[in-house]
Every structure is written in C-alpha cells, then in structure tokens.
Design a protein around this motif. Structure first.
Motif, PDB file in Angstrom:
ATOM      1  N   ALA A 155       7.001   7.840   4.910  1.00  0.00           N
ATOM      2  CA  ALA A 155       8.309   8.487   5.118  1.00  0.00           C
ATOM      3  C   ALA A 155       8.966   7.967   6.389  1.00  0.00           C
ATOM      4  O   ALA A 155      10.190   7.764   6.436  1.00  0.00           O
ATOM      5  N   GLN A 156       8.164   7.726   7.450  1.00  0.00           N
ATOM      6  CA  GLN A 156       8.712   7.181   8.684  1.00  0.00           C
ATOM      7  C   GLN A 156       9.256   5.774   8.464  1.00  0.00           C
ATOM      8  O   GLN A 156      10.333   5.424   8.965  1.00  0.00           O
ATOM      9  N   PHE A 157       8.523   4.961   7.714  1.00  0.00           N
ATOM     10  CA  PHE A 157       8.993   3.608   7.431  1.00  0.00           C
ATOM     11  C   PHE A 157      10.269   3.640   6.587  1.00  0.00           C
ATOM     12  O   PHE A 157      11.165   2.814   6.765  1.00  0.00           O
ATOM     13  N   THR A 158      10.336   4.608   5.660  1.00  0.00           N
ATOM     14  CA  THR A 158      11.543   4.749   4.846  1.00  0.00           C
ATOM     15  C   THR A 158      12.741   5.070   5.729  1.00  0.00           C
ATOM     16  O   THR A 158      13.839   4.511   5.551  1.00  0.00           O
ATOM     17  N   THR A 159      12.553   5.966   6.682  1.00  0.00           N
ATOM     18  CA  THR A 159      13.633   6.291   7.622  1.00  0.00           C
ATOM     19  C   THR A 159      14.032   5.063   8.432  1.00  0.00           C
ATOM     20  O   THR A 159      15.228   4.810   8.653  1.00  0.00           O
ATOM     21  N   SER A 160      13.040   4.286   8.883  1.00  0.00           N
ATOM     22  CA  SER A 160      13.328   3.067   9.644  1.00  0.00           C
ATOM     23  C   SER A 160      14.119   2.077   8.799  1.00  0.00           C
ATOM     24  O   SER A 160      15.056   1.441   9.285  1.00  0.00           O
ATOM     25  N   ARG A 161      13.751   1.938   7.537  1.00  0.00           N
ATOM     26  CA  ARG A 161      14.484   1.011   6.663  1.00  0.00           C
ATOM     27  C   ARG A 161      15.909   1.480   6.434  1.00  0.00           C
ATOM     28  O   ARG A 161      16.835   0.665   6.348  1.00  0.00           O
ATOM     29  N   GLN A 162      16.104   2.778   6.342  1.00  0.00           N
ATOM     30  CA  GLN A 162      17.466   3.292   6.186  1.00  0.00           C
ATOM     31  C   GLN A 162      18.311   2.965   7.411  1.00  0.00           C
ATOM     32  O   GLN A 162      19.486   2.574   7.297  1.00  0.00           O
ATOM     33  N   ARG A 163      17.718   3.120   8.594  1.00  0.00           N
ATOM     34  CA  ARG A 163      18.431   2.786   9.830  1.00  0.00           C
ATOM     35  C   ARG A 163      18.704   1.290   9.906  1.00  0.00           C
ATOM     36  O   ARG A 163      19.791   0.863  10.314  1.00  0.00           O
ATOM     37  N   ALA A 164      17.724   0.486   9.497  1.00  0.00           N
ATOM     38  CA  ALA A 164      17.905  -0.969   9.504  1.00  0.00           C
ATOM     39  C   ALA A 164      18.999  -1.379   8.524  1.00  0.00           C
ATOM     40  O   ALA A 164      19.834  -2.240   8.829  1.00  0.00           O
ATOM     41  N   ALA A 165      19.012  -0.761   7.347  1.00  0.00           N
ATOM     42  CA  ALA A 165      20.037  -1.075   6.346  1.00  0.00           C
ATOM     43  C   ALA A 165      21.424  -0.722   6.860  1.00  0.00           C
ATOM     44  O   ALA A 165      22.390  -1.465   6.643  1.00  0.00           O
ATOM     45  N   LEU A 166      21.534   0.406   7.569  1.00  0.00           N
ATOM     46  CA  LEU A 166      22.832   0.803   8.126  1.00  0.00           C
ATOM     47  C   LEU A 166      23.287  -0.196   9.184  1.00  0.00           C
ATOM     48  O   LEU A 166      24.460  -0.593   9.218  1.00  0.00           O
ATOM     49  N   ALA A 167      22.357  -0.624  10.051  1.00  0.00           N
ATOM     50  CA  ALA A 167      22.710  -1.589  11.098  1.00  0.00           C
ATOM     51  C   ALA A 167      23.150  -2.918  10.487  1.00  0.00           C
ATOM     52  O   ALA A 167      24.145  -3.517  10.917  1.00  0.00           O
ATOM     53  N   LEU A 168      22.432  -3.385   9.475  1.00  0.00           N
ATOM     54  CA  LEU A 168      22.774  -4.659   8.841  1.00  0.00           C
ATOM     55  C   LEU A 168      24.092  -4.556   8.075  1.00  0.00           C
ATOM     56  O   LEU A 168      24.881  -5.513   8.051  1.00  0.00           O
ATOM     57  N   SER A 169      24.334  -3.411   7.466  1.00  0.00           N
ATOM     58  CA  SER A 169      25.604  -3.214   6.756  1.00  0.00           C
ATOM     59  C   SER A 169      26.775  -3.241   7.732  1.00  0.00           C
ATOM     60  O   SER A 169      27.832  -3.833   7.448  1.00  0.00           O
ATOM     61  N   THR A 170      26.605  -2.618   8.896  1.00  0.00           N
ATOM     62  CA  THR A 170      27.650  -2.635   9.912  1.00  0.00           C
ATOM     63  C   THR A 170      27.909  -4.056  10.402  1.00  0.00           C
ATOM     64  O   THR A 170      29.059  -4.479  10.567  1.00  0.00           O
ATOM     65  N   GLU A 171      26.826  -4.816  10.624  1.00  0.00           N
ATOM     66  CA  GLU A 171      26.983  -6.216  11.056  1.00  0.00           C
ATOM     67  C   GLU A 171      27.665  -7.038   9.965  1.00  0.00           C
ATOM     68  O   GLU A 171      28.532  -7.869  10.258  1.00  0.00           O
ATOM     69  N   GLU A 172      27.276  -6.816   8.731  1.00  0.00           N
ATOM     70  CA  GLU A 172      27.876  -7.569   7.631  1.00  0.00           C
ATOM     71  C   GLU A 172      29.385  -7.338   7.565  1.00  0.00           C
ATOM     72  O   GLU A 172      30.164  -8.284   7.360  1.00  0.00           O
ATOM     73  N   ASN A 173      29.813  -6.090   7.732  1.00  0.00           N
ATOM     74  CA  ASN A 173      31.242  -5.789   7.708  1.00  0.00           C
ATOM     75  C   ASN A 173      31.981  -6.530   8.816  1.00  0.00           C
ATOM     76  O   ASN A 173      33.079  -7.067   8.608  1.00  0.00           O
ATOM     77  N   ALA A 174      31.366  -6.563  10.007  1.00  0.00           N
ATOM     78  CA  ALA A 174      31.992  -7.265  11.125  1.00  0.00           C
ATOM     79  C   ALA A 174      32.072  -8.764  10.843  1.00  0.00           C
ATOM     80  O   ALA A 174      33.102  -9.406  11.101  1.00  0.00           O
ATOM     81  N   LEU A 175      31.005  -9.334  10.298  1.00  0.00           N
ATOM     82  CA  LEU A 175      30.998 -10.772  10.017  1.00  0.00           C
ATOM     83  C   LEU A 175      31.973 -11.127   8.902  1.00  0.00           C
ATOM     84  O   LEU A 175      32.561 -12.221   8.911  1.00  0.00           O
TER      85      LEU A 175
END
Length: 403
Positions: free
Chosen positions: A60-80
């Motif tokens: 469950a902790q890793f799932t939460t980490s992946r959700q945070r990572a996905a959000l960060a990458l999605s934000t970067e993708e939008n900027a790029l």
C-alpha cells in the motif's frame, strides 16, 4: 462414593463456565469472522497472517508512492508539452522571417513575437508543482531555477540532482528532470551547426551541414572555414589547429572535410569565416539562441546590401537548427517521462494482482468458515443448555421427596 454439596456445586459451576467460555469464543469468532482471536489460538497461523499483513501494508505504501510519482510526472509532461508548443511556434516565426519582401518593421514585429515566446519559455522553465516546488530545479526546488543574468540572458541556478522515489521493493524512479538537461542540452546525435562570423563582409550564405562519413579521422571535431581571395581552408579548432581541407572556392559546390560537407553560395569576402561545430559545442542554451535570434531580427537591413542580407539568412539558419535541436531534446525527455509512466502503470497492475493473491491467502489463514462455526455454535449452545438442565435436575433431588 459420597460427593459433598460444595464439590457438586463447584464441579457444576466449573463445567458450565467452561461451556460458556467455549460458546463465547465461538460467538467472538463469528462476530470478527476470524479463526483465532489471539496468537495463542494458532501461533503458526498468527505469524503467517502477520507476515502477509505487513506485505500488504508495504504494498500500500508503494502504491501511494507510485501515485505521487505519477502525479509529478504528469505535471512535468504538461509543462514539457507547453515547451514543445512554444518551440514549434518559434520555428514557424523563423520561417516567416526568412521570407522575402519583409521590411525592418515586419522583422521587428517577428522579433517581438519571438521575445514573447522566450519569456513564455522562461516562465514554463520556472513552473512549480502547485506546492512551491519548482519542477526543473533539481535538488534546489525551493527557488526558481532560471534567472535573468546581470549581463543579459538567462542563467540556470539549479543543480542536476534527480529526485528519486521508492516505487517498489527494488526500484527507485526519478520523478523530475533538471532544467539544464532540458533547456541547455542537445542529444548526442544532434549533428553539426553552422554559423557565420559577425565580422563577415561578403555575401556568403551556408547551407545545411550533412554527414558523409562518420568514420572519418576528424569527424566529431569543430572546424573553421576561412576564405582568402578565391580559395578556402578548413582548419580544426584543435590546439594547434590541423588542416582538414583546402582548395579553390566555387559557389554552391559542397566543401567536404572531416566526414561532413556544406555548400556555401554567394561570394564570401577575403577574410570571411564560417564555423561548423558539433551541436554540443555550438551553444546548447535555447534561451541564448532565441536571444541571438531576436537581436539579428532587430538589426536594420535597409541600406545594408548583400552582406547584411547574408548575415540575416545565416543567423536564421543557425537559429533554426538550434531550435530544432532543442525541440528534439525536449521530445526525448517527454519520451523518457512517458516510459516512466508506462512502468508505473505496469507496476500498479502487477501490484493489484499480487494484492488479490495476498488477500486471498490471508483470508484462507484468518477468515472463519461460517458453516463450521455456526454448527459449532449450536453444538456449544446445546452442550451448555444440557449442562444447565443436568445441574438443575440434580440440584432438585432430595431424600425428602421420597418420604
């Protein structure tokens, strides 16, 4: 054998207490849907259940980490994606600026539009994630990574740190890319960039640089083409320089050297020179390239003759290649972001399947069989009632009843 009244009562109470305790345990098992209420009921099963529970909690902790990572990458993708849109617009403006019949005012308007694009680009490069953490600053995420330098231009003040996140037991993933690798870098296969010296007085205009032999001895070095009268020499930028090619100049005929070739049209003046450098040595800063482009477009051409026209055409060609290289570099970073997002989705899918398996195993260890438990409940209840009735009947027996 005589049984005293006290012993009778004690044994009866003990028997009924034991039956009630067993009945109460079954009731608790039914209420909690668990085979064991404490580790003492099933030490091995409790240990297994604890291990599986810890595995599920970690997952469950890793799932939460992946959700945070996905959000960060999605934000970067939008900027790029915004960066690519800006650079595509600049490339369109460069093509427009190279069109014939434009006045100085027309080129000034295009320069203003490119300057606006440059400012937009700096703004996107200084994007944050909504929590005050700048996307492209590396570890220095608390402050804007790009600032205006004292002498003009844009300076990167972040670092090249990678913000890693533990997304699985043995996998750390970078959830950001630093600004230098995005806005001040090019890909290794970007090729060569040609440019003309600012002191040129002739009408020489270079064309595209193409690779003819990547195995040539001097391939990968930087070169300077210099004109002396009607001849040219090509020297490497080594210390000391090495002669790469020389000969009589013919307008439009490709000049070959170091595994590459470039054609120069027009008439270069005596002493004119052109640089042909690898993309990484020609200037990889997209902000600087756009600034140079704006300066070139704002320089008046009226009365400048062929030399001024040639300088503008060469500046536009150089800028076009540099913007294209920067655009390709950003697309490569976007591809990397996309690959990481795909990996996160794959890990989430695998984790979901593992979770189902672990939960099924945990259920087999902990969960109660309701049919067996209900059957035992009624059995314990019947045993308790039988014990109570036996006690009541025996307690009512007296010799006085037979006198």
């Amino acid at each position: 054998m005589r049984i005293s009244t006290q012993s009778f009562y004690e044994q009866s109470l003990q028997a009924m207490g034991l039956q009630q305790q067993k009945l109460f345990k079954v009731q608790q098992q039914l209420a909690t849907n668990s085979k064991f209420l404490s580790a003492g009921d099933d030490p091995v099963g409790a240990a297994r259940a604890l291990g599986v529970g810890q595995t599920l909690a970690e997952s469950a902790q890793f799932t939460t980490s992946r959700q945070r990572a996905a959000l960060a990458l999605s934000t970067e993708e939008n900027a790029l994606n915004s960066v690519t849109a800006i650079l595509q617009n600049v490339k369109t403006l460069v093509v427009q600026a190279g069109g014939g019949g434009l006045s100085d005012a027309d080129r000034g308007s295009i320069a203003t539009a490119i300057q606006s694009s440059l400012e937009q680009l700096v703004g996107v490069a200084n994007s944050d994630n909504g929590n005050g953490q700048y996307l492209f600053a590396g570890f220095k995420s608390g402050s804007p990574p790009f600032v205006m330098a004292a002498g003009g231009g844009v300076q990167y003040v972040g670092d090249q740190g990678e913000r890693l996140m533990q997304i699985d037991v043995a996998r750390q993933m970078s959830t950001s890319d630093d600004g230098r690798s995005i806005f001040q870098s090019v890909q290794g296969g970007a090729g060569y960039v040609a440019s003309s010296a600012s002191a040129n007085t002739g009408s020489g205009v270079f064309g595209a640089v193409s690779t003819t032999d990547a195995t040539a001895a001097n391939y990968g070095k930087d070169f300077t083409i210099r004109f002396t009268g009607t001849d040219y020499t090509v020297m490497t930028k080594d210390t000391p320089p090495v002669l790469a090619a020389s000969g009589p100049f013919t307008a439009g005929k490709p000049i070959s050297f170091g595994g590459v070739q470039v054609a120069i049209s027009g008439t270069p003046a005596n002493g004119d020179s052109f640089d042909v450098s690898t993309a990484k040595n020609a200037g990889t800063d997209i902000f600087a390239a756009l600034g140079e482009l704006v300066t070139a477009l704002r320089a008046p051409l009226n009365g400048g003759g062929e030399a001024a026209q040639a300088q503008l055409r060469n500046a536009l060609s150089t800028a076009n290649v540099k913007v294209t290289n920067a655009h390709d570099n950003v697309l490569t970073v976007i591809s990397s972001v996309g690959s990481r997002q795909v990996e996160l989705e794959a890990l989430d899918s695998a984790a979901a399947m593992n979770k189902l398996q672990e939960e099924s195993y945990l259920s087999s260890i902990e969960n109660l069989d309701p049919y067996t438990a209900i059957s035992e409940f009624y059995q314990r209840q019947a045993s308790l009632q039988a014990t109570q009735m036996t006690f009541a009947r025996l307690n009512s027996i007296s010799l006085f009843n037979y006198l």
